[in-house]
Design a protein around this motif. Sequence first.
Motif, PDB file in Angstrom:
ATOM      1  N   GLU A 289       0.831  -1.212   0.000  1.00 46.73           N
ATOM      2  CA  GLU A 289       0.000   0.000   0.000  1.00 46.73           C
ATOM      3  C   GLU A 289       0.863   1.258   0.000  1.00 46.73           C
ATOM      4  O   GLU A 289       0.607   2.191  -0.767  1.00 46.73           O
ATOM      5  CB  GLU A 289      -0.927   0.003   1.216  1.00 46.73           C
ATOM      6  CG  GLU A 289      -2.031  -1.027   1.142  1.00 46.73           C
ATOM      7  CD  GLU A 289      -2.832  -1.110   2.423  1.00 46.73           C
ATOM      8  OE1 GLU A 289      -4.063  -1.002   2.336  1.00 46.73           O
ATOM      9  OE2 GLU A 289      -2.222  -1.276   3.501  1.00 46.73           O
TER      10      GLU A 289
ATOM     11  N   SER B 145       2.636   1.677  -3.413  1.00 48.44           N
ATOM     12  CA  SER B 145       1.680   2.077  -4.448  1.00 48.44           C
ATOM     13  C   SER B 145       1.250   3.525  -4.266  1.00 48.44           C
ATOM     14  O   SER B 145       1.168   4.287  -5.247  1.00 48.44           O
ATOM     15  CB  SER B 145       0.448   1.166  -4.408  1.00 48.44           C
ATOM     16  OG  SER B 145       0.835  -0.170  -4.636  1.00 48.44           O
TER      17      SER B 145
ATOM     18  N   TYR C  21      -8.002   5.292  -9.742  1.00 44.09           N
ATOM     19  CA  TYR C  21      -7.207   4.086  -9.481  1.00 44.09           C
ATOM     20  C   TYR C  21      -6.721   4.047  -8.040  1.00 44.09           C
ATOM     21  O   TYR C  21      -6.747   2.996  -7.396  1.00 44.09           O
ATOM     22  CB  TYR C  21      -6.035   3.966 -10.466  1.00 44.09           C
ATOM     23  CG  TYR C  21      -6.447   3.278 -11.734  1.00 44.09           C
ATOM     24  CD1 TYR C  21      -6.592   1.893 -11.780  1.00 44.09           C
ATOM     25  CD2 TYR C  21      -6.717   4.007 -12.884  1.00 44.09           C
ATOM     26  CE1 TYR C  21      -6.998   1.251 -12.944  1.00 44.09           C
ATOM     27  CE2 TYR C  21      -7.113   3.372 -14.060  1.00 44.09           C
ATOM     28  CZ  TYR C  21      -7.255   1.994 -14.071  1.00 44.09           C
ATOM     29  OH  TYR C  21      -7.663   1.354 -15.221  1.00 44.09           O
ATOM     30  N   TRP C  22      -6.295   5.184  -7.513  1.00 40.42           N
ATOM     31  CA  TRP C  22      -5.830   5.223  -6.128  1.00 40.42           C
ATOM     32  C   TRP C  22      -6.966   4.851  -5.176  1.00 40.42           C
ATOM     33  O   TRP C  22      -6.791   4.045  -4.255  1.00 40.42           O
ATOM     34  CB  TRP C  22      -5.284   6.619  -5.788  1.00 40.42           C
ATOM     35  CG  TRP C  22      -4.916   6.744  -4.353  1.00 40.42           C
ATOM     36  CD1 TRP C  22      -3.801   6.234  -3.739  1.00 40.42           C
ATOM     37  CD2 TRP C  22      -5.672   7.378  -3.325  1.00 40.42           C
ATOM     38  NE1 TRP C  22      -3.825   6.528  -2.389  1.00 40.42           N
ATOM     39  CE2 TRP C  22      -4.963   7.229  -2.119  1.00 40.42           C
ATOM     40  CE3 TRP C  22      -6.873   8.065  -3.319  1.00 40.42           C
ATOM     41  CZ2 TRP C  22      -5.427   7.751  -0.914  1.00 40.42           C
ATOM     42  CZ3 TRP C  22      -7.339   8.576  -2.124  1.00 40.42           C
ATOM     43  CH2 TRP C  22      -6.611   8.421  -0.940  1.00 40.42           C
TER      44      TRP C  22
ATOM     45  N   ASN D 180      -9.865   3.180  -5.787  1.00 41.83           N
ATOM     46  CA  ASN D 180     -10.291   1.790  -5.905  1.00 41.83           C
ATOM     47  C   ASN D 180      -9.214   0.813  -5.439  1.00 41.83           C
ATOM     48  O   ASN D 180      -9.525  -0.246  -4.892  1.00 41.83           O
ATOM     49  CB  ASN D 180     -10.746   1.487  -7.335  1.00 41.83           C
ATOM     50  CG  ASN D 180     -12.121   2.060  -7.606  1.00 41.83           C
ATOM     51  OD1 ASN D 180     -13.082   1.745  -6.908  1.00 41.83           O
ATOM     52  ND2 ASN D 180     -12.230   2.921  -8.597  1.00 41.83           N
ATOM     53  N   HIS D 181      -7.951   1.175  -5.635  1.00 38.86           N
ATOM     54  CA  HIS D 181      -6.838   0.365  -5.137  1.00 38.86           C
ATOM     55  C   HIS D 181      -6.915   0.292  -3.605  1.00 38.86           C
ATOM     56  O   HIS D 181      -6.740  -0.776  -3.011  1.00 38.86           O
ATOM     57  CB  HIS D 181      -5.523   1.005  -5.601  1.00 38.86           C
ATOM     58  CG  HIS D 181      -4.314   0.179  -5.367  1.00 38.86           C
ATOM     59  ND1 HIS D 181      -3.578   0.265  -4.208  1.00 38.86           N
ATOM     60  CD2 HIS D 181      -3.691  -0.733  -6.149  1.00 38.86           C
ATOM     61  CE1 HIS D 181      -2.548  -0.572  -4.289  1.00 38.86           C
ATOM     62  NE2 HIS D 181      -2.589  -1.184  -5.455  1.00 38.86           N
ATOM     63  N   HIS D 182      -7.196   1.425  -2.990  1.00 37.78           N
ATOM     64  CA  HIS D 182      -7.336   1.474  -1.528  1.00 37.78           C
ATOM     65  C   HIS D 182      -8.456   0.544  -1.070  1.00 37.78           C
ATOM     66  O   HIS D 182      -8.284  -0.241  -0.136  1.00 37.78           O
ATOM     67  CB  HIS D 182      -7.610   2.909  -1.078  1.00 37.78           C
ATOM     68  CG  HIS D 182      -8.052   3.008   0.340  1.00 37.78           C
ATOM     69  ND1 HIS D 182      -7.180   2.856   1.398  1.00 37.78           N
ATOM     70  CD2 HIS D 182      -9.284   3.216   0.878  1.00 37.78           C
ATOM     71  CE1 HIS D 182      -7.853   2.978   2.532  1.00 37.78           C
ATOM     72  NE2 HIS D 182      -9.125   3.198   2.251  1.00 37.78           N
TER      73      HIS D 182
ATOM     74  N   ASN E  26       0.525  -6.020  -9.010  1.00 39.83           N
ATOM     75  CA  ASN E  26       0.462  -4.607  -8.633  1.00 39.83           C
ATOM     76  C   ASN E  26       1.493  -3.789  -9.415  1.00 39.83           C
ATOM     77  O   ASN E  26       1.205  -2.691  -9.896  1.00 39.83           O
ATOM     78  CB  ASN E  26       0.682  -4.470  -7.128  1.00 39.83           C
ATOM     79  CG  ASN E  26       0.342  -3.093  -6.625  1.00 39.83           C
ATOM     80  OD1 ASN E  26      -0.804  -2.674  -6.680  1.00 39.83           O
ATOM     81  ND2 ASN E  26       1.348  -2.378  -6.147  1.00 39.83           N
TER      82      ASN E  26
ATOM     83  N   LEU F 118       0.263  -3.124 -12.928  1.00 38.95           N
ATOM     84  CA  LEU F 118      -0.663  -1.990 -12.960  1.00 38.95           C
ATOM     85  C   LEU F 118       0.089  -0.670 -12.843  1.00 38.95           C
ATOM     86  O   LEU F 118      -0.162   0.267 -13.606  1.00 38.95           O
ATOM     87  CB  LEU F 118      -1.699  -2.111 -11.832  1.00 38.95           C
ATOM     88  CG  LEU F 118      -2.615  -0.895 -11.646  1.00 38.95           C
ATOM     89  CD1 LEU F 118      -3.500  -0.674 -12.868  1.00 38.95           C
ATOM     90  CD2 LEU F 118      -3.452  -1.053 -10.380  1.00 38.95           C
TER      91      LEU F 118
ATOM     92  N   TRP G 171      -5.668  -4.220 -14.197  1.00 43.23           N
ATOM     93  CA  TRP G 171      -6.449  -4.276 -12.963  1.00 43.23           C
ATOM     94  C   TRP G 171      -6.974  -5.698 -12.725  1.00 43.23           C
ATOM     95  O   TRP G 171      -7.074  -6.141 -11.574  1.00 43.23           O
ATOM     96  CB  TRP G 171      -7.613  -3.281 -13.053  1.00 43.23           C
ATOM     97  CG  TRP G 171      -8.415  -3.155 -11.811  1.00 43.23           C
ATOM     98  CD1 TRP G 171      -9.627  -3.724 -11.545  1.00 43.23           C
ATOM     99  CD2 TRP G 171      -8.069  -2.419 -10.628  1.00 43.23           C
ATOM    100  NE1 TRP G 171     -10.053  -3.388 -10.289  1.00 43.23           N
ATOM    101  CE2 TRP G 171      -9.121  -2.587  -9.710  1.00 43.23           C
ATOM    102  CE3 TRP G 171      -6.974  -1.632 -10.268  1.00 43.23           C
ATOM    103  CZ2 TRP G 171      -9.110  -1.989  -8.448  1.00 43.23           C
ATOM    104  CZ3 TRP G 171      -6.969  -1.041  -9.021  1.00 43.23           C
ATOM    105  CH2 TRP G 171      -8.022  -1.224  -8.122  1.00 43.23           C
TER     106      TRP G 171
ATOM    107  N   LEU H 254      -4.597  -8.138 -10.950  1.00 46.04           N
ATOM    108  CA  LEU H 254      -4.439  -7.718  -9.554  1.00 46.04           C
ATOM    109  C   LEU H 254      -5.619  -8.222  -8.733  1.00 46.04           C
ATOM    110  O   LEU H 254      -5.436  -8.790  -7.652  1.00 46.04           O
ATOM    111  CB  LEU H 254      -4.302  -6.198  -9.457  1.00 46.04           C
ATOM    112  CG  LEU H 254      -4.195  -5.626  -8.042  1.00 46.04           C
ATOM    113  CD1 LEU H 254      -2.978  -6.189  -7.309  1.00 46.04           C
ATOM    114  CD2 LEU H 254      -4.139  -4.098  -8.086  1.00 46.04           C
ATOM    115  N   GLN H 255      -6.824  -8.032  -9.249  1.00 47.84           N
ATOM    116  CA  GLN H 255      -8.003  -8.539  -8.540  1.00 47.84           C
ATOM    117  C   GLN H 255      -7.921 -10.055  -8.374  1.00 47.84           C
ATOM    118  O   GLN H 255      -8.165 -10.575  -7.291  1.00 47.84           O
ATOM    119  CB  GLN H 255      -9.285  -8.207  -9.317  1.00 47.84           C
ATOM    120  CG  GLN H 255      -9.759  -6.805  -9.172  1.00 47.84           C
ATOM    121  CD  GLN H 255     -11.085  -6.585  -9.888  1.00 47.84           C
ATOM    122  OE1 GLN H 255     -11.441  -7.297 -10.836  1.00 47.84           O
ATOM    123  NE2 GLN H 255     -11.813  -5.596  -9.453  1.00 47.84           N
TER     124      GLN H 255
END
Length: 195
Positions: free
Chosen positions: A7, A10, A56-57, A59-61, A78, A81, A119, A122-123
Motif C-alpha cells: 500500500e 503504491s 485508481y488510487w 479503488n486500489h485502496h 500490482n 498496474l 487491474w 491484480l483482482q
Amino acid sequence: MEKGRLEAFSDGVLAIIITIMVLELKVPHGDGWDVLVQQWPVFLSYVLSFIYVGIYWNNHHHLLHAAEKVNGSVLWSNLHLLFWLSLMPVTTGWMGENHFAKVPVAIYGMVLLMCAIAWQPLQYSLICANGGKTSMLAQALGSDWKGKVAVAIYLSGILLAFVAPWVSCLLYATVAAMWFIPDRRIESRIKHEQA
C-alpha cells in the motif's frame, strides 16, 4: 506477507505520477486571458488524467482494504498496474501539447486500456491469496460489469481516435464518470460481514 508495504509503495508511486503530471503545466507567459486559452488543451488533459489516477488510487485502496494478505503474485500484478499508470504523464503531456491530435489520443486510450486490463490480474491474484472464489473479496467483486464495459469503451475510443479524437476523449471521460464514485461492492460487503 503484510500488505502495508504494498500500500505504501503504491501510494508513493501514484503520488509521484500526479506530481510529474502537474510539473508539465507551464506558467503562462503573459497576463491576459488569451494566454490561458492557449493552455486549455494541456490543462484539460491534466484534469482528465488526474481524475483517472485518483480513481485508481481510490479503488486500489478499497481493494486492498478488503484483502488480508498479499503474496508474490499480488506484488507482481500490482507492479504491472503501476507500470501502465506510470505512462500516464507522458501520454497526458503528449495529448495536451498536440491539442488532442489523433495519434496521441489513440495512444492515451491504449494506456487507459492497458491500465484497465492490468487491474484484472491484480483482482484475481488478491482473490487467490485471500481464500479463492468463496472469499469475501471474490463475492464483493462479483462479475465486474463496469470493468468489462470500460474495456469495450476504451477499444471504441482508440479506433475512433483516428476519425474523431474528440469523441474518443468524451468516451474516456465517460469511463472516468462511471468509476468516479468508488466501487461500493467492497464497502457494502465488508459492512455486511461485520454486521
